[in-house]
Enzyme design. Sequence first.
Site, PDB file in Angstrom:
ATOM      1  CE  LYS A  30      -4.022  -0.807   1.816  1.00 35.16           C
ATOM      2  NZ  LYS A  30      -4.797  -1.046   3.249  1.00 35.16           N
TER       3      LYS A  30
ATOM      4  NE  ARG B 218      -7.023   3.219   4.831  1.00 39.17           N
ATOM      5  CZ  ARG B 218      -7.660   4.971   4.561  1.00 39.17           C
ATOM      6  NH1 ARG B 218      -6.891   5.464   4.217  1.00 39.17           N
ATOM      7  NH2 ARG B 218      -8.827   5.348   3.888  1.00 39.17           N
TER       8      ARG B 218
ATOM      9  N   GLY C  15      -9.096  -7.750   4.520  1.00 40.70           N
ATOM     10  CA  GLY C  15      -9.496  -7.357   5.623  1.00 40.70           C
ATOM     11  C   GLY C  15      -8.714  -8.156   6.902  1.00 40.70           C
TER      12      GLY C  15
ATOM     13  CG  MET D  39      -2.508  -7.202   8.214  1.00 47.19           C
ATOM     14  SD  MET D  39      -2.383  -7.582   9.496  1.00 47.19           S
ATOM     15  CE  MET D  39      -0.975  -6.618  10.230  1.00 47.19           C
TER      16      MET D  39
ATOM     17  NE  ARG E 182      -5.615  -4.738  -3.235  1.00 49.04           N
ATOM     18  CZ  ARG E 182      -6.769  -4.536  -2.080  1.00 49.04           C
ATOM     19  NH1 ARG E 182      -5.456  -5.074  -1.058  1.00 49.04           N
ATOM     20  NH2 ARG E 182      -7.419  -4.935  -2.731  1.00 49.04           N
TER      21      ARG E 182
ATOM     22  CG  HIS F 287     -14.698 -10.109   4.223  1.00 45.76           C
ATOM     23  ND1 HIS F 287     -14.218 -11.842   4.854  1.00 45.76           N
ATOM     24  CD2 HIS F 287     -13.635  -9.168   4.704  1.00 45.76           C
ATOM     25  CE1 HIS F 287     -13.615 -12.105   4.965  1.00 45.76           C
ATOM     26  NE2 HIS F 287     -12.274 -10.774   5.436  1.00 45.76           N
TER      27      HIS F 287
ATOM     28  NE  ARG G  73       5.977 -49.776 -13.685  1.00 46.01           N
ATOM     29  CZ  ARG G  73       6.010 -49.180 -12.324  1.00 46.01           C
ATOM     30  NH1 ARG G  73       6.016 -48.038 -12.184  1.00 46.01           N
ATOM     31  NH2 ARG G  73       4.806 -49.438 -12.310  1.00 46.01           N
TER      32      ARG G  73
ATOM     33  CD  GLU H 134      10.764 -47.045  -8.545  1.00 45.25           C
ATOM     34  OE1 GLU H 134       9.622 -46.851  -8.367  1.00 45.25           O
ATOM     35  OE2 GLU H 134      10.140 -48.536  -8.746  1.00 45.25           O
TER      36      GLU H 134
ATOM     37  CB  SER I 159      12.442 -42.795 -15.024  1.00 45.56           C
ATOM     38  OG  SER I 159      10.575 -42.097 -14.854  1.00 45.56           O
TER      39      SER I 159
ATOM     40  CB  CYS J 153       6.711 -41.473 -14.471  1.00 46.00           C
ATOM     41  SG  CYS J 153       8.452 -42.872 -13.712  1.00 46.00           S
TER      42      CYS J 153
ATOM     43  CE1 TYR K  79       9.961 -38.753 -19.124  1.00 44.99           C
ATOM     44  CE2 TYR K  79      12.008 -38.674 -19.756  1.00 44.99           C
ATOM     45  CZ  TYR K  79      11.200 -39.017 -18.918  1.00 44.99           C
ATOM     46  OH  TYR K  79      11.763 -40.880 -18.410  1.00 44.99           O
TER      47      TYR K  79
HETATM   48  C1  PEP Z   1       6.869 -44.189  -8.606  1.00 40.31           C
HETATM   49  O1  PEP Z   1       7.172 -45.153  -7.566  1.00 40.31           O
HETATM   50  O2  PEP Z   1       6.812 -43.038  -8.828  1.00 40.31           O
HETATM   51  C2  PEP Z   1       6.878 -45.003  -9.643  1.00 40.31           C
HETATM   52  C3  PEP Z   1       5.726 -44.242 -10.673  1.00 40.31           C
HETATM   53  O3  PEP Z   1       5.878 -46.286  -9.844  1.00 40.31           O
HETATM   54  P1  PEP Z   1       4.546 -46.603  -8.654  1.00 40.31           P
HETATM   55  O4  PEP Z   1       3.867 -45.273  -8.090  1.00 40.31           O
HETATM   56  O5  PEP Z   1       4.100 -47.181  -9.714  1.00 40.31           O
HETATM   57  O6  PEP Z   1       5.138 -47.589  -8.027  1.00 40.31           O
HETATM   58 MG    MG Z   2       7.224 -46.887  -7.870  1.00 44.32          MG
END
Ligand code: PEP
Ligand code: MG
Length: 886
Positions: free
Chosen positions: A22, A91, A100, A102, A335, A448, A622, A750, A769, A837, A857
């Site tokens: 402000k 203010r 709303g 302060m 603002r 509000h 997979r 993983e 991945s 993934c 990705y």
């Molecule tokens: C994971 O473990 O992140 C994965 C993609 O495999 P899942 O969820 O099938 O175990």
């Molecule tokens: Mg997994």
Amino acid sequence: MSRYVFDFNDGNKELQDLLGGKGANLAEMTRMGLPVPPGFTVTTDACRAYLRTGALPDGLFQEVEDHLRLIEARLGRRLGDSADPLLLSVRSGGRFSMPGMMETILDIGLNDTTVLGLARRSGDERFAWDSYRRLIQMFGKTVFGVPGEQFDAELAAAREAAGVATDAELGTAALRELVAAYQKRFFAYAGRDFPQAPHEQLYSAITAVFASWNTERAVLYRRQEHIPGDLGTAVNVMAMVFGNHGTNSGTGVAFTRDPATGRRGVYGDYLPNAQGEDVVAGIRNTVGLDELARMDPASHARLLSIMEKLELRYRDLCDIEFTIEDGKLWMLQTRVGKRTPAAAFVIAAQLAGEGLITDDEALLRVTGGQLAHLMFPAFDTTNAPAPLAIGVPASPGAASGTVVFDSAAAAAATGPVILVRHETNPDDLPGMIAAQGILTSRGGKTSHAAVVARGMGKTCVCGAEDLEVGPSLFRVGDTVVSEGDVISIDGTTGRVYPGELPVRPSAVVRWFEGELPSTGDPLLTAVERLTGHADTVAKLAVHANADTAADAERARRFGAAGIGLCRTEHMFLGERRELVERLILATGDEERQSALAELLPLQRDDFTAVLAAMDGLPVTIRLIDPPLHEFLPSLEELTDRVARAQARGEDPGHDGRLLVAVRRIHEQNPMLGLRGVRLGLMVPGLFAMQVRAVAQAAAARAAAGGDPRPEIMVPLVASVRELELVRAEASQVLSAVEGVPPIRIGTMIEVPRAALTAGEIAPAADFFSFGTNDLTQMAWGFSRDDVEGAFFGRYRELGVFATSPFETIDVAGVGELVRTAVRRGRSVRPDLVAGVCGEHGGDPDSVRFFHDAGLNYVSCSPFRVPVARLEAGRAAVGDGPVSDSR
Ligand code: PEP
Ligand code: MG
């Protein structure tokens, strides 16, 4: 020595950290030569000093006095002068706006003496007493915590005694009596007289604003909006201008574009003969700006020209508060305005289209969270009952739930609720957070309820005036809706329906699906422009997790650049279970091979369909991951079936043999047991069958003129040796099938050990991945199936984490495993492709992290693909805000 006070002439809009939003914007408007009443800002530094020590910092008093002198000199009026008193507003205003939250105190400087001076000078006794009673009310509430209802009760009594409906109709005598009544209430509650010394009022007000940084509701709002708790607030002290100075005066709020839809054209509410917070509080009903144009064309024209200047200066939608005093327009605040997700997209694309901002900037003005919101379904009203009422569509969305009438009940509810109120105030915040939607009978788009709901992205209908709201029911004509009844509210149309309405997909989703054209629809063209731009700048590609041709096709329509995870386990369910049972029960190689041979063509057809749907794009398949017993009846069920058969004196046969097998492969911790690559190594021929099916499907697609690009991914690898074994077998199988395009073989990362030994694994992997679901489970030692419901709520309260690490990547722990694995993997294989993934691939905040970590990705469910695309673009463009706190 620190400088704690800045004149409005001294600051600018870049100084938001120090002067708060402000203060910085008041300074900017002053620099632009706009009509801002003179004033100064006490900095957030001063607030932080106060919060540290509990006292206003040394030197502050003198600085305030010096700046006060400047205002007095400019206006020729002194604070506390009995003949012609200067009055001030105080203010709060932190770095981020907290609607709303302060407090504001107006008319500082009035007391039993100066009120008479004000009456004489203004020639308007009524106005002087009305201002005084407002001061006692606001000061009493804010500084001494006198409950607002006490003043409300006196005000209602005064209206009743005078036989009038609104405060504006109360005469001078009534207001004078009201001041006396307020002072009594003040004394009774505070145990002292209302302070008569204007300087004491001023310093108490400043201190109270600082202290209100830590009120419960301020803390709650900050937590909700992810605003850091240590920023502190600034305080703006400004000479009063009066909107309650007769019918030639008034106060209003306005937006330079419609904050609900983003449509071009000013939008606002005006309240004649009113002061300060009356508009935002939604207490009295306002008129539109068109009405102001009729009542006061000169001020209206001036307002429009100022709004245009502000939009050009800020290059964004601005909201403003203004006051007209005796036909003169004053700017009290501006603002960059809050807006709905739809408006955010429309405005960003429009401004980019107008050349006011670049497409990169436009991208930073929207978020994945907002896009996700736009993809929510809306009500299908084809067979809907007649609406109970129609209010102001204040914040879009479709919400159904049982009706509750107070914030505490909403907060305590376990199912979805709609909070129904006459109007809301900051005390309702916990209930508003908990509710699916908010419905009020009073107030407009700037009330509000509307402002807070929009900020939260929560459905809100306000100002449904046909509703008579009581403490435990509301009435519309003859219809009574009681606490616990279900209603549906539509924040896009303002309609309120009885019962629960079915929902239909959003227009944005239908456009992605190719069912609607974008032409002519500002929202759809905006989404098209911004997601398209995101794709051109993003470094991170977005793939989808899809197991079927239908999912793959949808993912493609939503803009996926391939499939990052095709889970194969669903291909063993249904009628195919029987084959899995045979596989498990097989006593020798021959039996096992025959079961696998029957599975092969089925798998091949599955893969062929997915590869066809994703022709020309990568499909990462997979190999089977879950423990085999997941495909068998449970131990309990089998035990029961076998026991019954035996009780009937029958031979349990197949069930008996299955029971033996299930007992044999039963595990205490299946998620840590025989699954993933371990299964592939323990069940001969299983992975080979899947690899063969992939190879045959690819060969068939290629022979048919397609462009199949399958990849094979091995789950749950912890040691390079596991991967080497599977890879050797898979390579052999692939080379035995003719006409197969090159197929890369990679691994999931993983298991923490895989992340740590990524340098050893990389030579055997064509790609990595990250399975961040399992990686999170194993890094924290949290069972992903059990803990979220069991204790994550408490963990969030205890501050162990702010969001579930299964939802947003835990940067410090799991994120570090990801970074380590990428670094170690690429140190031996610089061109190693790495993706994600796990579920985090579609989470806006996590996408930013994956971009920073240098991944190639992310892969997520088809529905989240557009959100991830947008976030990938935002991450590439720069350091824009990650959260939705705008
Ligand atoms: C994971 O473990 O992140 C994965 C993609 O495999 P899942 O969820 O099938 O175990
Ligand atoms: Mg997994």
